[in-house]
Every structure is written in C-alpha cells, then in structure tokens.
Enzyme design. Structure first.
Site, short mmCIF file in Angstrom:
data_model
loop_
_atom_site.label_atom_id
_atom_site.label_comp_id
_atom_site.label_asym_id
_atom_site.label_seq_id
_atom_site.Cartn_x
_atom_site.Cartn_y
_atom_site.Cartn_z
N ASP A 17 8.61 -1.82 -8.78
CA ASP A 17 7.24 -2.24 -8.69
C ASP A 17 7.16 -3.85 -8.87
O ASP A 17 7.98 -4.21 -9.51
CB ASP A 17 6.36 -1.52 -9.65
CG ASP A 17 4.98 -1.84 -9.56
OD1 ASP A 17 4.23 -1.96 -8.61
OD2 ASP A 17 4.22 -2.13 -10.74
N ASP A 19 3.49 -5.95 -9.73
CA ASP A 19 2.43 -6.34 -10.58
C ASP A 19 2.81 -5.45 -11.79
O ASP A 19 2.53 -4.12 -11.71
CB ASP A 19 1.27 -6.28 -10.14
CG ASP A 19 0.93 -7.37 -9.14
OD1 ASP A 19 1.74 -8.35 -9.03
OD2 ASP A 19 0.10 -7.19 -8.14
N THR A 111 5.39 -2.54 -3.48
CA THR A 111 4.18 -2.79 -4.19
C THR A 111 3.07 -2.18 -3.32
O THR A 111 3.05 -2.11 -2.09
CB THR A 111 4.28 -4.38 -4.27
OG1 THR A 111 2.81 -4.62 -4.76
CG2 THR A 111 4.23 -4.85 -2.70
N SER A 112 1.71 -2.23 -4.16
CA SER A 112 0.43 -1.73 -3.52
C SER A 112 -0.20 -2.87 -2.98
O SER A 112 -1.12 -2.97 -2.38
CB SER A 112 -0.34 -1.11 -4.39
OG SER A 112 0.47 0.14 -4.77
N LYS A 143 0.83 4.70 -3.14
CA LYS A 143 1.07 5.35 -4.55
C LYS A 143 -0.19 6.05 -4.81
O LYS A 143 -0.97 5.48 -4.68
CB LYS A 143 1.63 4.35 -5.60
CG LYS A 143 2.77 3.46 -5.19
CD LYS A 143 3.22 2.37 -6.29
CE LYS A 143 4.41 1.55 -5.71
NZ LYS A 143 4.45 0.44 -6.92
N ASP A 168 5.63 0.62 -14.24
CA ASP A 168 4.60 0.64 -15.41
C ASP A 168 3.47 1.26 -15.26
O ASP A 168 2.78 1.71 -16.49
CB ASP A 168 4.21 -0.99 -15.55
CG ASP A 168 3.21 -1.33 -14.66
OD1 ASP A 168 1.99 -1.65 -15.13
OD2 ASP A 168 3.40 -1.30 -13.51
#
Length: 216
Positions: A17, A19, A111-112, A143, A168
């Site tokens: 991931d 951020d 990543t989103s 996600k 995270d």
C-alpha cells in the site's frame, strides 16, 4: 499470529500500500478533505471521519447526498493534484532503503489513489518506483475487494500465496486476506484485525520483509 506458509523454492513478491504505509500523507489527506468540506459548507472533522472509511464517491453519498457526485469528485481531484505539487510529504523511516534493496520486478504498489499522484509523491520523497502500480483507475472494485491485489499479482505473474501484502488500513488488510495472501500490518499501534504479523513501524518490519522476499 505467524505468517501463512508459502511455497519454498518459488520467487516471492511484496505488494505495498502507499499512503500510511510508505508515505506519511495523513496531514495532507486531512487538509485536502478539510478544504473540500469547508467549500461545501460541511464540518471538516465529520467529513474526514467518513472519508477514512470509504472511497470518495461513497463519502459524497453520505456527507453531501444532494450534491452532484462527479462535481464533488472533480473538486477533490483538483485539491489533491495541487497538494501533490505544493504539499509537504515525507517517506516513512526505512522506506527508501527497503525499496532499493528489493529485487526489481519483485514488488508492486497497490493504491486507492491515482498513479500520477503516486509518481509525484515518490519523486518528491526520493522513493524508487516499481514496474507495476495498480491504482484506482486500474480496477473496477477497490479495497476491501481482493481485486486490486489480485491484479498486481497477475501483472507480476505471481501466485497469491507467494505474495506478501504490507498495509496499515483495515480495508487494505481485508483486501489482501481475501486475495489469499500473507498480510502484515505496519505503522499502527495495534495490529489490524486478521494480519499475520504486525510491526509498529515500517523500519521494524523491513528486515523481515527482505527476508521474506529473499526466500525461494
């Protein structure tokens, strides 16, 4: 909890991931959502709490159901792009050394966010970029769906059971678990539910991540 077993003798892969895992962007996200909320006459703190748990369109549906969601999204994107250019970013301790130590082609970003912003942030923090980046535009389901991590594995020609997910956030953890992968949590005081291993910081996790990647 210990890590799930993977197949010995086969190449291993690490899927990160971004951020909250490699780049500390919490203050940036809070600022962007705060500015967006104020422009729409909403409470910044309340909006940010929703945004932490949902994707932008879902956030707009909850906090501004009477507004045009595409207009809301365009305004948010403009703020985020400006933040990539002018905001202050930092990579988490150990991130640069870890990514440079991994074999090229053995890791990816999932990543989103959107790829152009990830590239901008990585340039500004000096982090190396992998050949595979799965962003919000690359998949129809984000996600906690398993789709983003499965997409990354497919692009790396990797079996899910040979992949290690570093996350995270609970939604990312669920995504990795649903994809049938090893999932380790970092940068949180307590372990997100379901993680196979947990480390309070990325720096503490780094030697274990490298050991996993060097198997096979």
């Amino acid at each position: 909890m210990t890590s799930e077993p993977s197949h010995p003798g086969r190449r291993k892969y690490v899927l990160f991931d971004v951020d909250g895992t490699l780049i500390d962007a919490v203050s940036n996200q809070r600022r962007v959502w705060g500015v967006w909320a104020e422009r729409h006459g909403l409470d910044p703190a309340e909006v940010y709490e929703v945004a932490l748990r949902t994707r932008p369109l879902e956030t707009f549906a909850q906090v501004a159901p009477d507004r045009n969601p595409q207009e809301c999204l365009a305004a948010l994107h403009e703020l985020e792009d400006d933040d990539v250019r002018s905001g202050v970013y930092s990579a988490f301790d150990g991130a640069s050394e870890l990514l440079h130590a991994l074999h090229p082609g053995s890791w990816a970003l999932v990543t989103s966010n959107y790829e152009h912003r990830v590239r901008g942030r990585f340039r500004r923090t000096g982090l190396p970029l992998p050949s595979v980046i799965v962003d919000a535009a690359a998949v129809e389901e984000g996600k906690p769906s398993p789709v983003p991590y499965l997409r990354a594995a497919a692009l790396l020609s990797a079996a899910p059971e040979d992949c290690l997910v570093i996350e995270d956030a609970p939604s990312g953890v669920r995504s990795g678990l649903r994809a049938g992968m090893n999932v380790w949590g970092v940068n949180t005081a307590t372990a997100p539910e379901g993680t196979h291993r947990h480390f309070p910081t990325l720096r503490e996790a780094s030697p274990h991540i490298l050991a996993f990647a060097q198997q096979g």
